[in-house]
Motif scaffolding. Structure first.
Motif, PDB file in Angstrom:
ATOM      1  N   ASP A  50       0.849  -1.189   0.000  1.00  0.00           N
ATOM      2  CA  ASP A  50       0.000   0.000   0.000  1.00  0.00           C
ATOM      3  C   ASP A  50       0.881   1.235   0.000  1.00  0.00           C
ATOM      4  N   VAL A  51       0.358   2.333  -0.574  1.00  0.00           N
ATOM      5  CA  VAL A  51       1.177   3.526  -0.754  1.00  0.00           C
ATOM      6  C   VAL A  51       1.739   4.039   0.561  1.00  0.00           C
ATOM      7  N   GLY A  52       0.919   4.043   1.609  1.00  0.00           N
ATOM      8  CA  GLY A  52       1.401   4.523   2.907  1.00  0.00           C
ATOM      9  C   GLY A  52       2.507   3.630   3.458  1.00  0.00           C
ATOM     10  N   ALA A  53       2.326   2.338   3.347  1.00  0.00           N
ATOM     11  CA  ALA A  53       3.323   1.392   3.855  1.00  0.00           C
ATOM     12  C   ALA A  53       4.624   1.500   3.066  1.00  0.00           C
ATOM     13  N   VAL A  54       4.494   1.658   1.736  1.00  0.00           N
ATOM     14  CA  VAL A  54       5.690   1.779   0.913  1.00  0.00           C
ATOM     15  C   VAL A  54       6.454   3.047   1.253  1.00  0.00           C
ATOM     16  N   LYS A  55       5.731   4.175   1.415  1.00  0.00           N
ATOM     17  CA  LYS A  55       6.397   5.441   1.750  1.00  0.00           C
ATOM     18  C   LYS A  55       7.107   5.339   3.092  1.00  0.00           C
ATOM     19  N   ALA A  56       6.437   4.753   4.074  1.00  0.00           N
ATOM     20  CA  ALA A  56       7.042   4.613   5.408  1.00  0.00           C
ATOM     21  C   ALA A  56       8.289   3.731   5.344  1.00  0.00           C
ATOM     22  N   ALA A  78       3.194   5.579  -6.729  1.00  0.00           N
ATOM     23  CA  ALA A  78       1.949   5.206  -6.044  1.00  0.00           C
ATOM     24  C   ALA A  78       1.170   4.168  -6.826  1.00  0.00           C
ATOM     25  N   ARG A  79       0.974   4.390  -8.084  1.00  0.00           N
ATOM     26  CA  ARG A  79       0.219   3.434  -8.903  1.00  0.00           C
ATOM     27  C   ARG A  79       1.009   3.185 -10.188  1.00  0.00           C
ATOM     28  N   PRO A  80       1.980   2.255 -10.164  1.00  0.00           N
ATOM     29  CA  PRO A  80       2.811   2.024 -11.346  1.00  0.00           C
ATOM     30  C   PRO A  80       1.995   1.473 -12.510  1.00  0.00           C
ATOM     31  N   ASN A  81       2.428   1.797 -13.710  1.00  0.00           N
ATOM     32  CA  ASN A  81       1.787   1.265 -14.905  1.00  0.00           C
ATOM     33  C   ASN A  81       1.860  -0.263 -14.891  1.00  0.00           C
ATOM     34  N   GLN A  82       0.814  -0.885 -15.409  1.00  0.00           N
ATOM     35  CA  GLN A  82       0.752  -2.347 -15.389  1.00  0.00           C
ATOM     36  C   GLN A  82       1.932  -2.983 -16.128  1.00  0.00           C
ATOM     37  N   GLU A  83       2.394  -2.318 -17.189  1.00  0.00           N
ATOM     38  CA  GLU A  83       3.522  -2.877 -17.942  1.00  0.00           C
ATOM     39  C   GLU A  83       4.783  -2.895 -17.088  1.00  0.00           C
ATOM     40  N   ILE A  84       4.985  -1.776 -16.341  1.00  0.00           N
ATOM     41  CA  ILE A  84       6.154  -1.730 -15.446  1.00  0.00           C
ATOM     42  C   ILE A  84       6.039  -2.825 -14.388  1.00  0.00           C
ATOM     43  N   GLU A  85       4.806  -2.914 -13.841  1.00  0.00           N
ATOM     44  CA  GLU A  85       4.573  -3.923 -12.811  1.00  0.00           C
ATOM     45  C   GLU A  85       4.825  -5.321 -13.363  1.00  0.00           C
ATOM     46  N   LYS A  86       4.344  -5.604 -14.590  1.00  0.00           N
ATOM     47  CA  LYS A  86       4.560  -6.900 -15.219  1.00  0.00           C
ATOM     48  C   LYS A  86       6.033  -7.172 -15.449  1.00  0.00           C
ATOM     49  N   LYS A  87       6.754  -6.140 -15.916  1.00  0.00           N
ATOM     50  CA  LYS A  87       8.182  -6.315 -16.196  1.00  0.00           C
ATOM     51  C   LYS A  87       8.942  -6.659 -14.925  1.00  0.00           C
ATOM     52  N   ILE A  88       8.612  -5.909 -13.862  1.00  0.00           N
ATOM     53  CA  ILE A  88       9.327  -6.145 -12.596  1.00  0.00           C
ATOM     54  C   ILE A  88       8.996  -7.534 -12.051  1.00  0.00           C
ATOM     55  N   LEU A  89       7.681  -7.836 -12.061  1.00  0.00           N
ATOM     56  CA  LEU A  89       7.279  -9.153 -11.562  1.00  0.00           C
ATOM     57  C   LEU A  89       7.801 -10.272 -12.458  1.00  0.00           C
ATOM     58  N   SER A  90       7.775 -10.028 -13.780  1.00  0.00           N
ATOM     59  CA  SER A  90       8.302 -11.017 -14.720  1.00  0.00           C
ATOM     60  C   SER A  90       9.780 -11.244 -14.498  1.00  0.00           C
ATOM     61  N   PHE A  91      10.498 -10.148 -14.257  1.00  0.00           N
ATOM     62  CA  PHE A  91      11.933 -10.256 -13.990  1.00  0.00           C
ATOM     63  C   PHE A  91      12.177 -11.083 -12.724  1.00  0.00           C
ATOM     64  N   ARG A  92      11.320 -10.782 -11.705  1.00  0.00           N
ATOM     65  CA  ARG A  92      11.476 -11.544 -10.447  1.00  0.00           C
ATOM     66  C   ARG A  92      11.175 -13.019 -10.666  1.00  0.00           C
ATOM     67  N   ASP A  93      10.083 -13.263 -11.452  1.00  0.00           N
ATOM     68  CA  ASP A  93       9.721 -14.671 -11.713  1.00  0.00           C
ATOM     69  C   ASP A  93      10.837 -15.389 -12.464  1.00  0.00           C
TER      70      ASP A  93
END
Length: 219
Positions: A50-56, A78-93
């Motif tokens: 969540d944005v608050g948790a990430v900022k803290a 706060a709300r990353p683009n889905q493509e960025i999110e996919k790339k990061i998660l894909s990279f992690r996977d």
């Protein structure tokens, strides 16, 4: 996913691990990855939540990084683009898959090593068993040889004892035979002596008779 993305870049992997631990303890976030970037030993810590948790979490990590002198940069999206999110998660996977494959390879190698070790142990055990069997067989052969030798010695002793007994019996027979012959000789001598005595007595009696008759004639 609808979660915020936070990144903080520091110098050194050990610093990144400590800062990631601090952020995870500060807020309810998900540590996505610790990526070692090329050059200068930079490490990027990526988190979701969540944005608050990430900022803290990023704020606490930044403070610690500045104190340790390892801070380079940080960001909160706060709300990353889905493509960025996919790339990061894909990279992690992909990274997780690579780690899993490496782990699988390591497991396969360990299993192979264990099997090879087990095979070697089995071969060693087989050799030990064969050696023990060979030693036992040689021992049995030696014992058999000793038993045969002892039997031969005993047979030889028995044969010698029988020979001695036969010689003793032969000596006894010879002695008995000599005794019989001696007894017969004695008896014959005694008979001869008795006969001679009788003949002498007869002769004397005859002589006496002749003398008496002669004396009678003279009268």
């Amino acid at each position: 996913m609808g979660k915020s993305l936070g990144t903080i870049e520091v110098v050194g992997l050990s610093s990144a691990i400590v800062i990631a631990d601090t952020m995870a303890k500060t807020a309810n976030i998900d540590i996505n990855d610790l990526e070692i970037t090329k050059g200068f030993g930079f490490v990027t810590v990526k988190i979701f939540g969540d944005v608050g948790a990430v900022k803290a979490a990023i704020s606490a990590g930044k403070t610690m990084a500045i104190q340790s002198g390892s801070y380079v940069a940080s960001n909160v999206i706060a709300r990353p683009n889905q493509e960025i999110e996919k790339k990061i998660l894909s990279f992690r996977d992909k990274k997780d898959n690579k780690v899993e494959k490496d782990n699988n390879k390591s497991t396969i190698k360990e299993d192979k090593k264990e099997k090879d070790s087990e095979t070697v142990n089995n071969l060693d055990n087989k050799k030990d068993i064969e050696l023990d069997n060979k030693e036992e067989l040689e021992k049995n052969i030696d014992n058999s040889k000793e038993t045969i030798e002892e039997s031969k010695k005993e047979e030889k002793i028995i044969v010698e004892e029988n020979k001695i007994k036969l010689e003793e019996n032969k000596s006894d027979k010879e002695a008995y035979k000599e005794s019989v012959i001696e007894n017969k000789s004695s008896e014959k001598k005694e008979e001869t002596k008795t006969s001679t005595s009788k003949n002498k007595k007869k002769k004397n009696n005859k002589s006496d008779k002749v003398t008496k008759e002669s004396n009678k004639d003279n009268k």
